[in-house]
Design a protein around this motif. Structure first.
Motif, short mmCIF file in Angstrom:
data_model
loop_
_atom_site.label_atom_id
_atom_site.label_comp_id
_atom_site.label_asym_id
_atom_site.label_seq_id
_atom_site.Cartn_x
_atom_site.Cartn_y
_atom_site.Cartn_z
N CYS A 66 31.29 30.54 29.12
CA CYS A 66 32.64 30.26 28.59
C CYS A 66 32.56 29.82 27.13
O CYS A 66 33.30 30.34 26.28
N GLY A 90 31.49 32.83 24.94
CA GLY A 90 32.56 33.80 24.79
C GLY A 90 33.63 33.34 23.82
O GLY A 90 34.02 34.08 22.90
N THR A 116 28.47 37.02 31.58
CA THR A 116 29.92 36.98 31.81
C THR A 116 30.67 36.37 30.63
O THR A 116 31.91 36.26 30.67
N LEU A 154 33.63 38.36 29.60
CA LEU A 154 34.92 38.19 30.29
C LEU A 154 35.76 37.13 29.59
O LEU A 154 36.96 37.33 29.35
N ALA A 202 39.19 37.84 27.29
CA ALA A 202 40.42 37.19 27.75
C ALA A 202 41.08 36.43 26.60
O ALA A 202 42.30 36.53 26.39
N TRP A 226 39.67 47.24 31.21
CA TRP A 226 39.65 46.63 32.54
C TRP A 226 38.51 47.19 33.38
O TRP A 226 37.87 46.44 34.14
N LEU A 269 35.34 45.44 32.40
CA LEU A 269 35.27 44.07 32.90
C LEU A 269 34.92 44.04 34.39
O LEU A 269 34.10 43.24 34.83
N PHE A 270 35.57 44.93 35.16
CA PHE A 270 35.28 44.97 36.60
C PHE A 270 33.84 45.43 36.86
O PHE A 270 33.17 44.95 37.79
N ALA A 312 31.62 42.34 36.06
CA ALA A 312 31.72 41.33 37.11
C ALA A 312 31.09 41.81 38.41
O ALA A 312 30.35 41.08 39.07
N ARG A 329 36.01 44.15 20.62
CA ARG A 329 35.85 45.07 21.74
C ARG A 329 34.79 46.12 21.49
O ARG A 329 34.25 46.69 22.43
N THR A 361 26.30 41.82 24.54
CA THR A 361 26.14 41.27 25.88
C THR A 361 25.18 42.09 26.71
O THR A 361 24.35 41.54 27.45
#
Length: 232
Positions: free
Chosen positions: A14, A17, A82, A85, A89, A104, A107-108, A111, A225, A232
């Motif tokens: 967190c 990111g 992560t 993510l 966001a 999206w 990201l999926f 994850a 982006r 990462t």
């Protein structure tokens, strides 16, 4: 999996990111003449937003080091990934631009990949000691690839350059995290005196500064982006 390791790794992700978002906000306004130069860091250190991003990154690296000290590298690294993510966001909230189907989907995939690796792969620690020849071979290959990518990225800085530079920085940061794990083990076994007599902490510092120049140069010439997924 330890709850403490999970909390430390996700907390680190967190902070990393959110820190990357603040850094990119500042770096994209830096003069292009600073591209791939240490002058870029000198200019950015005058920007409060960038300093805030660096502070968050330092906190994230500290939490990541703690997680690496408590858990296995093969478990902690996917969790640290992560950070993408959290970064996307916050970036989406700032720019109010939709991620789109590709965003999206990415990201999926990230994850889902992290979850599948941890649950199905059941990563465990390896041998307590590594073959020195194998260790130096891996480090040499990673740094060599990073140098090759940087060379090509410098030639095409406004097209594929940012992705190549971010990928090069990612390779260096991977080596840095592995050496951080080794340094933590040395400090735990022999104290800081033994740690400071080894080469690993100095390599961690050198890799960190070099990777920082590459990352900021990628952030300077491309959107988050485009650059952060490669890092990462």
């Amino acid at each position: 999996m330890s709850v403490l390791v999970l909390a430390l790794a996700l907390g680190a992700a967190c902070c990393l990111g959110f820190g990357f978002v603040l850094q990119q906000n500042a770096a994209q306004r830096a003069p292009l003449s600073d591209f791939l130069s240490f002058r870029l860091l000198i200019d950015l250190v005058k920007v409060p937003r960038w300093l805030g991003g660096i502070a968050l990154m330092v906190v994230g690296m500290g939490l990541g080091a703690a997680a690496l000290g408590q858990g296995e590298l093969s478990l902690v690294e996917p969790l640290l990934a992560t950070n993408l993510l959290f970064a996307l966001a916050l970036s989406r909230k700032q720019t109010r631009q939709p991620l789109g189907r590709q965003g999206w989907a990415g990201l999926f995939l990230l994850a889902g990949g992290v979850t599948a690796f941890i649950v199905a792969g059941r990563p465990e620690g390896g041998a307590a000691t590594a073959d020195p020849v194998r260790q130096w071979l891996i480090i040499g290959v990673m740094i060599g690839l990073a140098l090759l990518l940087t060379t090509h990225g410098k030639r095409s800085r406004l097209s594929s350059g940012p992705v190549l530079l971010a990928l090069a920085a990612g390779l260096l940061y991977g080596v840095q995290d592995a050496l951080t794990r080794v340094s933590g083990q040395k400090a735990a076994d022999g104290g800081f005196a033994e740690l400071l007599t080894g080469w690993e902490p100095y390599a961690v510092l050198a890799l960190g500064v070099t990777g920082l120049v590459l990352v900021q140069s990628a952030f300077e010439t491309a959107s988050l982006r485009k650059s952060l997924p490669a890092l990462t």
